[in-house]
Scaffold this active site. Structure first.
Site, short mmCIF file in Angstrom:
data_model
loop_
_atom_site.label_atom_id
_atom_site.label_comp_id
_atom_site.label_asym_id
_atom_site.label_seq_id
_atom_site.Cartn_x
_atom_site.Cartn_y
_atom_site.Cartn_z
N GLU A 288 -8.33 3.51 9.23
CA GLU A 288 -8.43 2.10 9.61
C GLU A 288 -8.82 1.93 11.07
OE1 GLU A 288 -4.57 0.54 8.41
OE2 GLU A 288 -5.35 0.16 6.41
N ASP A 362 -1.28 1.79 -1.28
CA ASP A 362 -0.62 1.31 -0.07
C ASP A 362 0.63 0.49 -0.35
OD1 ASP A 362 -0.09 0.66 2.51
OD2 ASP A 362 -1.75 -0.74 2.78
N GLU A 390 6.14 -5.47 3.24
CA GLU A 390 4.79 -6.00 3.49
C GLU A 390 4.18 -6.61 2.24
OE1 GLU A 390 2.03 -3.09 5.00
OE2 GLU A 390 0.31 -4.42 4.75
C1 BDP Z 1 -1.02 -0.91 5.76
C2 BDP Z 1 -0.72 -2.02 6.71
C3 BDP Z 1 -1.20 -1.77 8.11
C4 BDP Z 1 -0.78 -0.38 8.55
C5 BDP Z 1 -1.28 0.65 7.56
C6 BDP Z 1 -0.76 2.03 7.86
O1 BDP Z 1 -1.32 -3.20 6.22
O2 BDP Z 1 -0.67 -2.77 8.92
O3 BDP Z 1 -1.25 -0.08 9.81
O4 BDP Z 1 -0.80 0.35 6.29
O5 BDP Z 1 0.16 2.46 7.18
O6 BDP Z 1 -0.11 -1.03 4.74
O7 BDP Z 1 -1.29 2.70 8.75
#
Ligand code: BDP
Length: 702
Positions: A288, A362, A390
């Site tokens: 990301e 996720d 989340e």
């Molecule tokens: C996702 C989240 C994000 C996190 C990412 C992670 O939306 O905010 O940074 O995972 O785990 O679930 O790195």
């Protein structure tokens, strides 16, 4: 009761005969004195006994025959007692403990003992919980030790005190007032963690700022480490891979560059000068948009091992996350972590742990277990759960997560034959890795009750208990938590426990039934957004995941589709691969299924899906009824707080159901079955809803 005391609620026992029995046990206590760990343990015992029994404990200076309770490490005990416990000491390692009723000098007494001080700490907390739960101590015999080495919380806390995906206020860490001002909350946080055996905490966000590694911050981190040390908790930090550039003035962060390597070596030495027992680094790399070794055409192994070498002389570890998905190959995001990491099995250094999320996408309300579990027998593979909700209604919805964790831990990977459960993969009992571990993304903030929803405390508690022993049942955990937090009245415990145990299936039903996933609205991930298809990366869009069309719905990950099933052991792959054998909980995760497909209960897929959404809503109504019925057993304020939250949950469960069904109906083109309560509004209305303020969102992220 505002919830601040968590499950360390030592209020006076209503049952006077139990008080008398416990007072007898605590008439004369010997408590070994001499280290910080023992001191905080003794203070906790004092506090607990004072609270529950109303007595000030008398501590004797030496072990004597008047003692009713003796608390000391092995080497400090009378030889007779040592001999009685000899075999137990062998099985409890450094962190385990013994709580046992034994004969000593002609009298029945209780001994709490351990090989090391930290075992005494854990033993005292367990002893207090036994009292909280009104356990009969006359024949008590507990020999226990943690099954995993690293039992950690991961805070996604930013240095400005916002918390990514945090729904319980701001970060606990007050960087401005540290290092000189020690907030009582740091101490109470450490007590709470020690009480469940958590022994590590990563203070800052995986989307890291390199600033945390500068001297100004390290001094503050050291102050926190000093607070946590007596509670057996080590501090870890996230390391931004590009830190050598950002705070080191180098022009590269290439892990094979010797200047970069030296920079990290020096960094490690400096950290250990300030924090001699520093735990190590947690790294999110090439995920990301975060920097990583791939920016220099190097691999995860190059990156992780470079940091591991810097930490190795100090006994530190590197926790390298496997949460990666590429923007170049978007055929199936679920396959990517496995594809990138499994080829490196056996290549990571001994002080590296690879930390993998519980499922391949996720932290969804339900995912099959991540295929990496079992597939890297020569790697220290660590579990990452998300405690903060989340994707499960933030801190507004009541969802008891140990049920979800338990489902994952009990899943059979078949990696080394039948019975290779995920729990056995991560506890190392099969492949005997050098290090084992588990992490939970924290749901803690500075709200008065720490977690926002009073019942979200149970998720912190339950994570800790499963980190200690991943084979525990969610029911045991719910029972312990309720008794420690509220009371022992079975008229309260039984219905509320049931409510907790059913709450996870409820959220799956009203949000993501039958294996659907990632249908959340953009960025905040709170309400439904199954129609969203305009985000720049295809795999950020809900439409990518449900693939609804006129023929049916679901992501084909079978051998006729993305073939993600092949990442599982044959026995598992085989079951997931066909519509007929795939458990319906994962049906639309693995298959694109026609609307008129007949489910096991005889309903068509369309009707069955609709009925699941409705069932979720009905389950929340049932939760409200349960809470209403136990009103006499909690205070007015406690009742009201949860009641209001449950009513929001009901409203939003209906929102999920109505928005999702109206949207999917545009594909199925079929009427709702008769038990579905008609949606209150139109699809256009649900699509138009905006969510102007959501806590925990990611800046610069669509
Ligand atoms: C996702 C989240 C994000 C996190 C990412 C992670 O939306 O905010 O940074 O995972 O785990 O679930 O790195």
């Amino acid at each position: 009761p505002n919830g601040y005391n968590l499950w360390l609620n030592y209020s006076q026992k209503p049952n006077s005969s139990i008080i008398k029995e416990y007072q007898k046990v605590s008439t004369s206590v010997y408590f070994q004195n001499e280290s910080d760990v023992l001191n905080v343990s003794r203070e906790e015992l004092k506090r607990g006994l004072k609270g529950m029994l109303g007595v000030d404990v008398l501590f004797s200076d030496a072990i004597s025959k008047s003692n009713t309770l003796i608390i000391a490490t092995k080497n400090n005990l009378h030889q007779d007692i040592q001999n009685t416990l000899e075999t137990n000491y062998k099985s409890i390692g450094d962190e385990g403990f013994i709580i046992k009723s034994i004969q000593f000098k002609g009298k029945q007494i209780i001994v709490i003992s351990a090989n090391q001080d930290v075992g005494i700490l854990y033993g005292v907390f367990r002893f207090l919980r036994l009292l909280q739960m009104e356990t009969d101590l006359s024949t008590i015999h507990i020999i226990d030790s943690p099954k995993l080495d690293l039992r950690m919380l991961n805070h996604w806390d930013n240095l400005d005190r916002t918390v990514e995906r945090g729904y319980a206020g701001f970060s606990l860490w007050n960087w401005q007032k540290l290092p000189d001002f020690i907030d009582q909350r740091y101490i109470d946080y450490a007590r709470a963690n020690a009480s469940i055996g958590i022994n590590g905490t990563v203070l800052n966000n995986v989307n890291a700022s390199a600033l945390i590694l500068t001297p100004m911050y390290l001094e503050k981190v050291a102050a926190l480490a000093n607070v946590f040390r007596p509670y057996g908790i080590k501090v870890y930090l996230t390391a931004r891979f590009s830190a050598p550039i950002e705070i080191g003035g180098l022009d590269t962060a290439d892990p094979l560059n010797s200047e970069v390597q030296n920079w990290w070596n020096t960094m490690a030495s400096n950290i250990y000068k300030a924090i001699p027992d520093f735990g190590g680094f947690l790294v999110k790399a090439n995920s990301e948009g975060q920097p990583g070794p791939q920016n220099y055409n190097r691999t995860h192994v190059d990156g992780a091992n470079m940091l591991a070498k810097a930490l190795q002389p100090h006994n530190g570890v590197v926790i390298w996350r496997s949460f990666v998905y590429s923007e170049h190959d978007v055929t199936d995001r679920a396959k990517q972590a496995y594809s990138e990491f499994v080829p490196f099995d056996g290549k990571f250094m001994d002080n590296v742990l690879v930390q993998s999320k519980n499922g391949p996408i996720d932290f969804q309300p339900r995912e099959p277990f991540h295929p990496m579990f079992g597939a890297m027998p020569n790697t220290n593979l660590m579990m990452e759960f998300q405690i903060t909700q989340e994707y499960l209604g933030f801190s507004t919805h009541l969802v008891f997560l140990p049920k979800l964790f338990e489902e994952v831990l009990k899943a059979d990977t078949y990696a080394q034959g039948k019975g290779t459960t995920v729990a056995k993969v991560i506890d190392g009992s099969i492949t005997k890795p050098k290090l084992t571990g588990i992490a939970g993304v924290s749901n803690i903030g500075n709200d008065i009750n720490w977690t926002g929803h009073p019942f979200a405390q149970a998720n912190w508690y339950g994570f800790g208990r499963l980190a200690w022993n991943p084979h525990l049942s969610s029911e045991t955990i719910a029972d312990e938590w309720l008794r420690a937090t509220y009371c022992n009245n079975s008229k309260f415990i039984e219905p509320v426990k049931n409510m907790m145990l059913n709450s996870r299936e409820a959220v799956v039903n009203y949000m993501n039934p039958l294996g659907l996933h990632h249908l959340f609205d953009t960025n905040h991930h709170y309400g439904p957004g199954p129609w969203v298809s305009n985000l720049s990366r295809p795999e950020w869009n809900p439409t990518y995941y449900h693939k609804a069309d006129e023929n049916g719905i679901g992501f084909n990950r079978s051998s006729t589709g993305s073939n993600a099933v092949e990442q599982y052991a044959n026995e598992v792959a085989h079951v997931f691969n066909t519509v007929e054998t795939c458990p319906e909980d994962y049906l639309l995760w693995f298959h694109h299924v026609p609307w008129d497909y007949k489910l096991k209960n005889g309903e068509s897929l369309w009707n069955g899906l609709a009925l699941k959404y409705q069932e979720g809503v009905n389950q929340v109504s049932q939760m409200i009824a349960t809470w209403n019925a136990v009103k006499p057993y909690v205070s007015e304020a406690e009742y009201k707080e949860v009641d209001m939250l449950l009513n929001i949950q009901l409203k939003e469960a209906k929102w999920w159901k109505d928005a999702s069904l109206l949207y999917f109906q545009t594909f199925s083109k079929q009427p709702f079955p008769k038990d579905i309560v008609k949606p209150e509004k139109s699809l256009e209305y649900y699509k138009s809803l905006k969510f102007p303020f959501a806590p925990g969102i990611r800046p610069h992220w669509d």
